[in-house]
Structure formats: structure tokens, C-alpha cells
Design a protein around this motif. Structure first.
Motif, short mmCIF file in Angstrom:
data_model
loop_
_atom_site.label_atom_id
_atom_site.label_comp_id
_atom_site.label_asym_id
_atom_site.label_seq_id
_atom_site.Cartn_x
_atom_site.Cartn_y
_atom_site.Cartn_z
N ALA A 32 -13.27 27.83 -14.48
CA ALA A 32 -14.25 27.20 -13.57
C ALA A 32 -13.76 27.28 -12.13
O ALA A 32 -14.53 27.61 -11.21
CB ALA A 32 -14.47 25.74 -13.97
N ASP A 33 -12.50 26.99 -11.93
CA ASP A 33 -11.92 27.03 -10.58
C ASP A 33 -12.01 28.46 -10.01
O ASP A 33 -12.42 28.66 -8.86
CB ASP A 33 -10.45 26.57 -10.67
N ALA A 34 -11.65 29.44 -10.83
CA ALA A 34 -11.67 30.83 -10.36
C ALA A 34 -13.10 31.28 -10.06
O ALA A 34 -13.33 32.02 -9.09
CB ALA A 34 -11.04 31.74 -11.43
N ALA A 35 -14.06 30.84 -10.88
CA ALA A 35 -15.46 31.26 -10.67
C ALA A 35 -15.99 30.69 -9.34
O ALA A 35 -16.65 31.40 -8.58
CB ALA A 35 -16.33 30.79 -11.83
N ALA A 62 -22.95 35.42 -9.41
CA ALA A 62 -22.91 34.39 -10.46
C ALA A 62 -23.21 35.02 -11.82
O ALA A 62 -22.56 34.70 -12.82
CB ALA A 62 -23.89 33.28 -10.14
N ARG A 63 -24.19 35.93 -11.85
CA ARG A 63 -24.52 36.58 -13.13
C ARG A 63 -23.34 37.39 -13.64
O ARG A 63 -23.01 37.37 -14.82
CB ARG A 63 -25.74 37.52 -12.97
N ARG A 64 -22.69 38.09 -12.73
CA ARG A 64 -21.52 38.92 -13.12
C ARG A 64 -20.44 38.04 -13.75
O ARG A 64 -19.83 38.38 -14.75
CB ARG A 64 -20.99 39.62 -11.86
N LEU A 65 -20.21 36.86 -13.14
CA LEU A 65 -19.18 35.96 -13.65
C LEU A 65 -19.62 35.32 -14.98
O LEU A 65 -18.85 35.20 -15.93
CB LEU A 65 -18.88 34.87 -12.61
N TYR A 66 -20.91 34.94 -15.02
CA TYR A 66 -21.46 34.23 -16.19
C TYR A 66 -21.31 35.06 -17.47
O TYR A 66 -21.08 34.52 -18.55
CB TYR A 66 -22.93 33.93 -15.91
N GLU A 67 -21.45 36.38 -17.32
CA GLU A 67 -21.48 37.24 -18.51
C GLU A 67 -20.10 37.48 -19.13
O GLU A 67 -19.98 38.12 -20.16
CB GLU A 67 -22.13 38.59 -18.15
N THR A 68 -19.03 36.96 -18.53
CA THR A 68 -17.70 37.33 -19.00
C THR A 68 -17.28 36.67 -20.31
O THR A 68 -16.85 37.33 -21.24
CB THR A 68 -16.64 36.98 -17.94
N ARG A 69 -17.39 35.32 -20.37
CA ARG A 69 -16.97 34.62 -21.60
C ARG A 69 -18.05 33.58 -21.93
O ARG A 69 -18.35 32.73 -21.09
CB ARG A 69 -15.60 33.97 -21.44
N PRO A 70 -18.57 33.63 -23.15
CA PRO A 70 -19.75 32.81 -23.43
C PRO A 70 -19.51 31.35 -23.83
O PRO A 70 -20.41 30.53 -23.71
CB PRO A 70 -20.41 33.55 -24.60
N ASN A 77 -21.28 25.73 -15.59
CA ASN A 77 -21.36 24.47 -14.83
C ASN A 77 -20.81 24.66 -13.41
O ASN A 77 -21.38 24.15 -12.45
CB ASN A 77 -20.60 23.34 -15.55
N ALA A 78 -19.74 25.41 -13.27
CA ALA A 78 -19.18 25.67 -11.94
C ALA A 78 -20.18 26.46 -11.09
O ALA A 78 -20.42 26.15 -9.92
CB ALA A 78 -17.87 26.45 -12.06
N LEU A 79 -20.78 27.48 -11.70
CA LEU A 79 -21.75 28.31 -10.97
C LEU A 79 -22.95 27.45 -10.54
O LEU A 79 -23.44 27.57 -9.42
CB LEU A 79 -22.22 29.47 -11.85
#
Ligand code: RUB
Length: 326
Positions: A32-35, A62-70, A77-79
Motif C-alpha cells: 500500500a505504501d509503495a503504491a 492506478a490500473r497498472r498497480l492494481y493489476e499486480t496482486r489481487p 484501498n491505497a489507490l
């Protein structure tokens, strides 16, 4: 860079997404912190000249980050927290709002972990032994706060196959001077005789109080209940999964089978056939512990019986959170 030049994703976002996917960056709070940091980097480096283009870039990042780990809900929540606060009539104003919300989100995250740690530490008595699973910074903050209160704590640390994140826990605890006994996962039941608490983190907590955490948590909880050892889950409220309020389920991530079995080992088992249709390896990264096996969920807002986190979830998130990156 994404293909569409109106949605340029800067290298820092691509790098963070790749590091989250490969687990160079791992653990729900750290992700979350990294995102949030990556969204700030996108905002800072954006060359968008129009507000709409800037917003499109942030959503693409945000989409790029969201897709990494489900599985870990702390990531969306961070995004959400950062994008919800994006406002302004000009690119500069939008940029400023993103930088400010990312900064305050990250600050709140660290603060929440400290507050949670102090609450969790109240459950630990001088001389207690905790059993850990995987590596959770939220769980470790409870131990750290107990040490700061002058309590002696020791730990039985489960290795946590397949990636052995228990080693990270052992290293951290040793740095703090905590005596550690490292055991393989299969030895957990035997060592439950010697421990006072099972202390784990969470990747997501569902509205019914189910705890989604590293694979093996649910078996550990069942064994602990059988042995009469209380199970304490340390989880900041960004681990509450608001989608479960409206009937969504938590997706369990399946990771590459080579984390379980090296190619050479597979070849040996299958007699050299790398595509043997009669042989399968599965590698689910997380499992679900039903609320009846959990004694307390410790958050920065206090400790809760698992069945009552739904009230906290409604208070903090409402019922319709949406996906502001869509
Ligand atoms: C990590 C894991 C941790 C939670 C909580 O899994 O299951 O227990 O993420 O961690 P992985 P924290 O190694 O697959 O990311 O308390 O640091 O948020």
C-alpha cells in the motif's frame, strides 16, 4: 510507458508494479505504501498539459498497480484514498492534491501501525511466547510495542513455505533481541504446546470477519483453537475489504508453480516430461480463516471480535466504494 500517449505511465510506476508482482515489494502494508508512493511519482513527473490528460495518466498508473496482486485489499484501498482526493481546476492544482494525499496516506499508514502495535502489545504479557506465520509488519509492530513496554517476548517462527517469509520475521525479531525458534510449517502443532498466542497479519478481512492471509494461516488457526491457544490478527483498517459488504468475494492469488517445485525436480517426478498431463502443482498464496477461529482482530481503532468488524467497515468505507481508476 503505456501505448496511449494520453496515458503515460512513468518508469517509477512500472518499476513499482513489477516489484510488487515479483514480490520484491511484498506484505500488504508495504505494498500500500509503495503504491501511494508510485502515484505520487506519477503526479510529480507528469508532463500533461491539460487536467483531463493528467487525470487519465493517474488512473492509468492506478490500473497498472492494481493489476499486480489481487488478494491484498490494501493495494486498491491505497489507490482509492489517493484518487478520491484528486481535485483541482489546473494540472498544478491536481498535482498538488495527489502529492498531498499520497503524503498524508503514507504518514497515516505508519501512524496506524504504531497505534495498532500499542493496542496489540496490551494482549502480550511479560514472558509470553508468540507463534508467527509469514512476515507481517502489523503483527511485528505488536511485538515491538511490547518490547518497548519492557516486556520479554520470545517467538516460534514458522518458516512459511513456499517462499519462506518466516526468515524475514526471524531476522527482524533477532535484530530486536527477541529469542527465536524457527520451525518448518509441519512442526507448528507440536510447538503450539509451548506458545501463548498465535500472532498473524492479514491481507484482507471480509465483512463477516473472515481473515485472508498467507496460505497456512487457516490450518494454524484450527490447530491453535484445538490446543486452546488464542489467535490474534493484527491488521490496520486498510485491510478491511469494502467490496465484501456488497457480496464480492476476495480473489485468492495463485502464483507460479516453480515457487513450489524447481524445473529439475519436476522433471525427476515426471520422468523427464515437462508437460506431463497427469501431474499438477498448485500454488495458492493465501487462504481464508473463518471468524470462529479468530479471537481478536487488532486495528489502530482498537481490538474487535471478528464478527463486529462489519460495523467498523461501514463506518470507514460506507457501502459503495467504487473503483476510481475505471
Ligand atoms: C504476506 C502476508 C502478510 C500480510 C500482512 O504475503 O500474508 O501476513 O500481507 O502483512 P506475501 P503486513 O509475502 O505474499 O505478500 O502486516 O506487513 O501488511
Amino acid at each position: 510507458m503505456t501505448e496511449d500517449s494520453s496515458e503515460r505511465v512513468v518508469a517509477a510506476v512500472d518499476d513499482t508494479a513489477a516489484d510488487i508482482a515479483s514480490m520484491e515489494i511484498r506484505g500488504a502494508a508495504t505494498i500500500a505504501d509503495a503504491a501511494a508512493g508510485a502515484l505520487a511519482a506519477q503526479a510529480a513527473a507528469s508532463s500533461a498539459s491539460e487536467p483531463a490528460a493528467f487525470e487519465a495518466e493517474l488512473k492509468a498508473a492506478a490500473r497498472r498497480l492494481y493489476e499486480t496482486r489481487p488478494t491484498a485489499v490494501s493495494l486498491p484501498n491505497a489507490l482509492r484514498f489517493v484518487l478520491w482526493d484528486m481535485e483541482g481546476e489546473t494540472v498544478d492544482a491536481l498535482r498538488e492534491s495527489v502529492l498531498e494525499s499520497a503524503r498524508s496516506f503514507r504518514e497515516d499508514l505508519a501512524d496506524a501501525q504504531d497505534r495498532l502495535g500499542r493496542i496489540g502489545a496490551n494482549r502480550l504479557r511479560d514472558g509470553d511466547v508468540v507463534m508467527t506465520h509469514c512476515h507481517s509488519t502489523d503483527a511485528l509492530s505488536c511485538v515491538k510495542a511490547a518490547l518497548d513496554q519492557g516486556k520479554d517476548v520470545s517467538a516460534v517462527v514458522k518458516e512459511t513455505r513456499p517462499r519462506k517469509q518466516g526468515h524475514i520475521t526471524a531476522e527482524q525479531l533477532r535484530e530486536w533481541g527477541v529469542p527465536v525458534t524457527l520451525v518448518v510449517d509441519n512442526a507448528a502443532r507440536r510447538y503450539l504446546e509451548d506458545v501463548d498466542h498465535v500472532l498473524v497479519g492479514a491481507d484482507s478481512i471480509a465483512a463477516d470477519g473472515s481473515v485472508v492471509n498467507k496460505i497456512g494461516t487457516s490450518g494454524l488457526a484450527v490447530n491453535a483453537r484445538d490446543r486452546g491457544v488464542p489467535i490474534m490478527v493484527a491488521a490496520q483498517t486498510i485491510k478491511l475489504h469494502p467490496g465484501t459488504l456488497t457480496g464480492h468475494t476476495v480473489e485468492i492469488e495463485n502464483r507460479d508453480e516453480t515457487e513450489v517445485l524447481a524445473d529439475a525436480e519436476r522433471e525427476r517426478i515426471t520422468g523427464g516430461d515437462p508437460d506431463d498431463p497427469e501431474f499438477a502443482v498448485e500454488n495458492p498464496a493465501f487462504d481464508v480463516t473463518p471468524p470462529r477461529y479468530v479471537d481478536a482482530i487488532v486495528t489502530e481503532h482498537g481490538q474487535f471480535p471478528p464478527e463486529s468488524v462489519v460495523t467498523l467497515m461501514r463506518e470507514l468505507f460506507g457501502t459503495d466504494v467504487g473503483q476510481p481508476w475505471e
